[in-house]
Design a protein around this motif. Structure first.
Motif, PDB file in Angstrom:
ATOM      1  N   LYS A  58      -7.496  -1.429  27.767  1.00 24.53           N
ATOM      2  CA  LYS A  58      -8.719  -2.132  27.367  1.00 24.53           C
ATOM      3  C   LYS A  58      -9.912  -1.187  27.452  1.00 24.53           C
ATOM      4  CE  LYS A  58     -11.484  -6.192  28.356  1.00 24.53           C
ATOM      5  NZ  LYS A  58     -11.731  -7.305  29.256  1.00 24.53           N
ATOM      6  N   SER A  59      -9.947  -0.384  28.520  1.00 24.44           N
ATOM      7  CA  SER A  59     -11.032   0.566  28.734  1.00 24.44           C
ATOM      8  C   SER A  59     -10.852   1.778  27.823  1.00 24.44           C
ATOM      9  CB  SER A  59     -11.019   1.034  30.200  1.00 24.44           C
ATOM     10  OG  SER A  59     -11.646   2.286  30.351  1.00 24.44           O
ATOM     11  N   GLU A  60     -11.912   2.128  27.113  1.00 23.96           N
ATOM     12  CA  GLU A  60     -11.856   3.302  26.240  1.00 23.96           C
ATOM     13  C   GLU A  60     -11.669   4.579  27.067  1.00 23.96           C
ATOM     14  OE1 GLU A  60     -11.391   5.808  23.258  1.00 23.96           O
ATOM     15  OE2 GLU A  60     -11.329   3.632  23.078  1.00 23.96           O
ATOM     16  N   GLU A  61     -12.250   4.606  28.254  1.00 23.41           N
ATOM     17  CA  GLU A  61     -12.099   5.777  29.119  1.00 23.41           C
ATOM     18  C   GLU A  61     -10.629   5.964  29.532  1.00 23.41           C
ATOM     19  OE1 GLU A  61     -14.288   7.867  32.979  1.00 23.41           O
ATOM     20  OE2 GLU A  61     -14.602   5.732  32.594  1.00 23.41           O
ATOM     21  N   LEU A  62      -9.952   4.872  29.839  1.00 21.68           N
ATOM     22  CA  LEU A  62      -8.536   4.945  30.195  1.00 21.68           C
ATOM     23  C   LEU A  62      -7.708   5.344  28.978  1.00 21.68           C
ATOM     24  CD1 LEU A  62      -6.210   4.614  32.182  1.00 21.68           C
ATOM     25  CD2 LEU A  62      -6.233   2.138  31.671  1.00 21.68           C
ATOM     26  N   ASP A 117      -8.414  -6.860  32.092  1.00 19.70           N
ATOM     27  CA  ASP A 117      -8.863  -5.909  33.123  1.00 19.70           C
ATOM     28  C   ASP A 117      -7.745  -5.654  34.128  1.00 19.70           C
ATOM     29  OD1 ASP A 117     -11.419  -5.623  32.017  1.00 19.70           O
ATOM     30  OD2 ASP A 117     -12.108  -7.442  33.038  1.00 19.70           O
ATOM     31  N   ASP A 120      -5.317  -3.138  32.743  1.00 15.99           N
ATOM     32  CA  ASP A 120      -5.701  -1.736  32.933  1.00 15.99           C
ATOM     33  C   ASP A 120      -5.354  -1.260  34.337  1.00 15.99           C
ATOM     34  OD1 ASP A 120      -6.593  -1.424  30.350  1.00 15.99           O
ATOM     35  OD2 ASP A 120      -8.702  -1.087  30.886  1.00 15.99           O
ATOM     36  N   LEU A 174     -10.269   6.557  37.780  1.00 17.82           N
ATOM     37  CA  LEU A 174     -10.325   5.444  36.826  1.00 17.82           C
ATOM     38  C   LEU A 174      -9.933   4.116  37.473  1.00 17.82           C
ATOM     39  CD1 LEU A 174      -8.784   7.174  33.679  1.00 17.82           C
ATOM     40  CD2 LEU A 174     -11.182   6.530  34.039  1.00 17.82           C
ATOM     41  N   ALA A 177     -12.868   1.731  38.949  1.00 15.34           N
ATOM     42  CA  ALA A 177     -13.553   0.807  38.027  1.00 15.34           C
ATOM     43  C   ALA A 177     -12.604  -0.287  37.555  1.00 15.34           C
ATOM     44  CB  ALA A 177     -14.092   1.591  36.829  1.00 15.34           C
ATOM     45  N   ALA A 178     -11.375   0.062  37.246  1.00 17.20           N
ATOM     46  CA  ALA A 178     -10.409  -0.931  36.747  1.00 17.20           C
ATOM     47  C   ALA A 178     -10.135  -1.986  37.802  1.00 17.20           C
ATOM     48  CB  ALA A 178      -9.113  -0.254  36.326  1.00 17.20           C
ATOM     49  N   GLU A 181     -13.122  -4.342  38.001  1.00 19.79           N
ATOM     50  CA  GLU A 181     -13.152  -5.228  36.843  1.00 19.79           C
ATOM     51  C   GLU A 181     -12.110  -6.330  36.952  1.00 19.79           C
ATOM     52  OE1 GLU A 181     -15.165  -5.309  34.067  1.00 19.79           O
ATOM     53  OE2 GLU A 181     -16.394  -3.799  35.076  1.00 19.79           O
TER      54      GLU A 181
END
Length: 183
Positions: A58-62, A117, A120, A174, A177-178, A181
């Motif tokens: 879901k996260s673009e960073e991941l 979330d 992720d 990462l 944050a995941a 969330e």
């Protein structure tokens, strides 16, 4: 010559030990080649799995971390082929059952948690299991390469080990944050 498992044609190798125990060295060399074949399979499986993980994130960073690690993983596979070459061996792979199971676990997380979330956080956990398996495996073959005096192979394997450790550290960052969330 004593062999373990299937019959193998094993070349005598020199040892850093000067005790004349070439039979043990031959067995270790055969085991080393077997583990390299297992690792090549593991990397090949990851080359197929990482794009799916990136798409599921879901996260673009991941997602970007998975895409970036895909490129590293392709280099890891190429590096393993160079390790085989440095040993005068043809690169071969043997199905890595451990990686197959870890990839299946990642697929289950994608199926069960989808684009959430918590999904992720689960993908990161699955990816870290993979990294920890690879760190253990590459650490082992580095030790064996050093023991047998395969210095070129050792240098190549240590590069990959270092990259696997860095990937694990990135996943840990990462996960903070995941996990927040997902709460």
């Amino acid at each position: 010559m004593k062999t373990i498992g299937k019959s193998r044609n094993v070349k005598p190798v020199s040892s850093s030990r000067d005790n004349g125990d070439t039979e043990m060295d031959n067995d270790l060399h055969a085991l080393f080649l077997d583990e390299l074949a297992d690792l090549l399979s593991a990397e090949q499986q990851l080359i197929k799995a990482l794009p799916k993980l990136a798409k599921a994130a879901k996260s673009e960073e991941l997602a970007e971390a998975f895409r970036s690690h895909l490129e590293e993983t392709k280099n890891h596979a190429s590096r393993l082929e160079a390790v085989f070459s440095s040993l005068g061996e043809k690169a071969k792979s043997k199905t890595c059952k451990a990686m197959k199971g870890l990839v299946e676990e990642g697929s289950e997380i994608m199926d069960e948690w989808g684009d959430t979330d918590a999904g992720d956080a689960g993908l990161i956990a699955a990816a870290q299991k993979v990294e920890h398996y690879e760190i253990a495996s590459y650490g082992t073959v580095c030790t064996w390469a050093k023991e047998m005096g395969h210095n070129e192979a050792l240098d190549l394997l240590q590069q990959t080990l270092s990259e696997e450790k860095a990937a694990d550290e990135k996943l840990t960052e990462l996960s903070e944050a995941a996990n927040q969330e997902a709460e």
